[in-house]
Design an enzyme around this catalytic site. Structure first.
Site, mmCIF file in Angstrom:
data_model
loop_
_atom_site.group_PDB
_atom_site.id
_atom_site.type_symbol
_atom_site.label_atom_id
_atom_site.label_comp_id
_atom_site.label_asym_id
_atom_site.label_seq_id
_atom_site.Cartn_x
_atom_site.Cartn_y
_atom_site.Cartn_z
ATOM 1 N N GLU A 1 0.823 -1.211 0.000
ATOM 2 C CA GLU A 1 0.000 0.000 0.000
ATOM 3 C C GLU A 1 0.853 1.255 0.000
ATOM 4 O OE1 GLU A 1 -3.512 -0.280 2.169
ATOM 5 O OE2 GLU A 1 -3.564 1.786 2.851
ATOM 6 N N ASP B 1 -2.662 -3.063 2.811
ATOM 7 C CA ASP B 1 -3.092 -3.259 4.199
ATOM 8 C C ASP B 1 -4.262 -4.234 4.278
ATOM 9 O OD1 ASP B 1 -1.157 -1.444 4.776
ATOM 10 O OD2 ASP B 1 -2.508 0.132 5.497
ATOM 11 N N TYR C 1 4.186 3.744 11.929
ATOM 12 C CA TYR C 1 3.086 4.222 11.088
ATOM 13 C C TYR C 1 2.046 5.005 11.902
ATOM 14 C CZ TYR C 1 -0.892 4.096 7.970
ATOM 15 O OH TYR C 1 -1.952 4.453 7.203
#
Length: 617
Positions: A7, A110, A320
């Site tokens: 992603e 994801d 993240y």
DNA sequence: GCAAGGTC
């Protein structure tokens, strides 16, 4: 050649590293017979109305119900207008040429609805026919990645997930585009009056709170306070009752057996309660809780915090950021002691990091089942240098929270002394015995009541104390406060919790309104439309915002329930229910809301000075 | 000129 597509670049790099591939090319990494490439989130979006022949903004076009949706490259605004984002176009070219050479594609976007959509939109846009398998992992440690590759799923296992994602996307387009044009056009076409499944309930929350706050009539009430003295240590006790009139309060005031009134020992201790209370450490941060904290501590907007975090993430200082989970798995937890050690030289809380070395760590934030697409935000262990003050502040909130989350409980003693002196009075106080996690930032508690004593003397039941002073306190009831960014983010997260319908409530329980990645953008959209403004820290509706709210407040589009309803249906589609049935319902709703708004909008009077211009919005 | 979703 097998092509793995992630992603985002960071995930592709992680996977490539686990495979031992390290030949960096333009837009991909190569090695060990594999190619690792990436998207940048959604590269493709549902095409704009004009691409289906709906030119201009025109009532004749409404409702716009494209027979078949098209995809187009993500756009970017430049001085020459809206164009295909060149970096996206370039990456799509890279992906296309890799897919052309591929024998097999492995989908590593994801593990969720949008991740599936990101890949499928690319795959279908490129008209790719190559077979693909799905990597489905929720943690990116080496072991999780290896395990995931031993367990690749057939791509078709996720067809229904794609269906639900595509339905979500189309439905938002149909309702949002049509409702926006219908309201804008019917109210005179002087401004863009946007509406949407998420932004409109958000606006409604801000407006209804504002009106409630504005119409609130404060009630005055009275309390009586006394100051008993225990061997020279004076403390404050408040009447257990509130009094509606000053006269009632005065009557109680006059009954107090204080020293001045001729009672040397007129304060009788009826009861003493002392309870130790354990306060467990807070959970690690997800994006929303961090945005709330940064707003409270530093006044940063949700958007600023996200942008600072994105920088820190790109500098590999934090993990993240757009996560909705406040937990980590056991695999990540195994690395936490080393991460804590890295903070030992930190000027603010290095001492606390040292104290945690070798200590038993709290596992409150460790729960693999509660890790969704991404785990909670942690520092990576890289040492920052030369950060701007704002970046340093956000980094410290991440690193400091890690220390708090794995620290011991804070142990307090909560004391309550009930006194009799004409009437009943209560003194309460909190003493921190062991600071535990609270030692990290050493903040005072945010929910501290103003009438609380810092410490209370030791007194025993049956004891009589002199009352050295007394007073009448005049107080006012307070309205619910206006929303600020922190309280609005919290409200968006928990939206739907009060829905009566149990099924809808259940469907929204893990989501709320919007997603962690989009909530800051939703607030910015409302600001850009001149629906709301920032007033100090508060978010306050404008005349335009209130006008739009008045027009749509009873419509479904203004209710959080609409999202609950969709989520329930989308989940059914994911488990195999009919797609066309839901799509037909959405079309029916689109027709209804469009014609409704074409009427309702006529009553809307937008102040011209306030309206966003149509061309420069 | 418009949605909500993702990310650099």
């Amino acid at each position: 050649m097998k092509v793995i597509i992630a992603e985002k670049p960071s995930v592709a790099r992680e996977i490539a590293r686990v495979f031992g591939a390290n030949t960096k090319k333009n837009g991909y990494i190569e090695g060990k017979g594999f190619t690792f490439t990436w998207a940048f989130g959604h590269l493709l979006q549902l095409a704009a109305p004009q691409e289906y022949g709906y030119y201009g903004w025109n009532i004749q076009n409404l409702p716009m119900l494209p027979p078949k949706f098209k995809l187009s490259i993500r756009k970017v605004k430049t001085k020459d207008g809206v164009v295909d984002d060149p970096s996206v176009k370039k990456q799509l070219d890279v992906i296309k040429s890799l897919f052309d050479e591929a024998t097999e594609i492995i989908v590593a976007t994801d593990a969720g609805r949008e991740g599936e959509l990101i890949f499928r939109y690319i795959y279908y846009y490129l008209k790719c026919k190559k077979p693909f398998k799905r990597l489905w992992i929720s943690s990116q440690t080496d072991e999780a990645i290896k395990e995931g590759f031993r367990n690749l799923k057939p791509g078709s296992d996720y067809d229904t997930l794609f269906n639900s994602a595509h339905c979500r996307s189309q439905s938002d387009w149909l309702v949002g585009m049509n409702a926006t044009q219908a309201l804008s056009l019917s109210s005179g076409n002087r401004a863009v009056l946007s509406l949407g499944r998420v932004q409109t309930p958000t606006l409604a929350m801000i407006c209804s709170r504002f009106i409630e706050n504005r119409n609130f009539v404060p009630q005055t009430y009275y309390q009586v306070s006394i100051h008993p003295d225990k061997d020279g240590q004076v403390f404050k006790a408040i009447s257990t009752e509130n009094y509606a009139t000053k006269e009632e309060a005065e009557a109680v005031f006059n009954q107090v057996q204080d020293v001045e009134g001729g009672f040397p020992q007129g304060g009788h201790v009826l009861q003493v309660e002392a309870k130790p209370r354990k306060e467990p450490p807070p959970l690690l941060h997800d994006l929303s809780s961090l945005q709330q904290e940064a707003n409270k501590r530093k006044g940063f907007t949700a958007d600023q915090t996200l942008s600072i975090l994105q920088n820190l993430y790109e500098s590999k200082l934090v993990t993240y950021p757009r996560t909705g989970s406040r937990y980590i798995g056991d695999d990540v937890f195994a690395g936490v002691p080393a991460l804590i050690e890295k903070q030992e030289l930190h000027p603010l809380f290095g001492k606390q990091a040292q104290a945690l070395a070798g200590a038993k760590l709290s596992k409150r934030s460790v729960n693999a089942k509660k890790v969704t697409d991404h785990h909670a935000i942690l520092p990576t262990g890289e040492t920052p240098n030369h950060l701007s003050p704002d970046h340093q502040a956000v980094f410290d909130m991440v690193a400091g929270r890690m220390l708090e989350a794995f620290h011991q409980d804070c142990i307090k003693e909560i004391t309550k002394i009930t006194m009799q002196s004409g009437a009943k009075f209560i003194a309460s106080g909190t003493v921190i015995h062991t600071a535990g996690w609270r030692a990290v930032f050493n903040d005072k508690e945010d929910d501290k009541k103003d009438e609380e004593n810092a410490t209370l003397p030791k007194v025993t039941q049956g004891e009589n104390l002199p009352v050295t002073a007394k007073a009448i306190l005049e107080k006012q009831t307070k309205p619910k406060p206006l929303y600020n960014e922190a309280s609005l983010l919290k409200a968006l997260e928990t939206a739907g919790k009060e829905i009566d319908d149990e099924e809808l409530r259940y469907a929204m329980k893990d989501s709320g309104l919007g997603t962690p990645a989009t909530r800051a953008a939703i607030i910015e959209t409302l600001l850009k439309r001149n629906y709301i403004i920032r007033e100090k820290k508060n978010l306050v509706p404008t005349q335009t915002g209130l006008g739009v709210y008045e027009v749509v407040k009873n419509q479904q589009i203004a209710q959080a329930e609409l999202t609950g309803n969709w989520e329930k249906r989308l989940e059914e589609i994911r488990s195999g229910a009919s797609v066309t049935e839901f799509q037909e319902e959405i079309k029916t709703y689109t027709r209804a809301i469009t014609s409704e708004l074409l009427n309702l909008g006529k009553a809307l009077n937008i102040p011209v000075a306030e309206a966003t211009s149509k061309t420069n919005a």
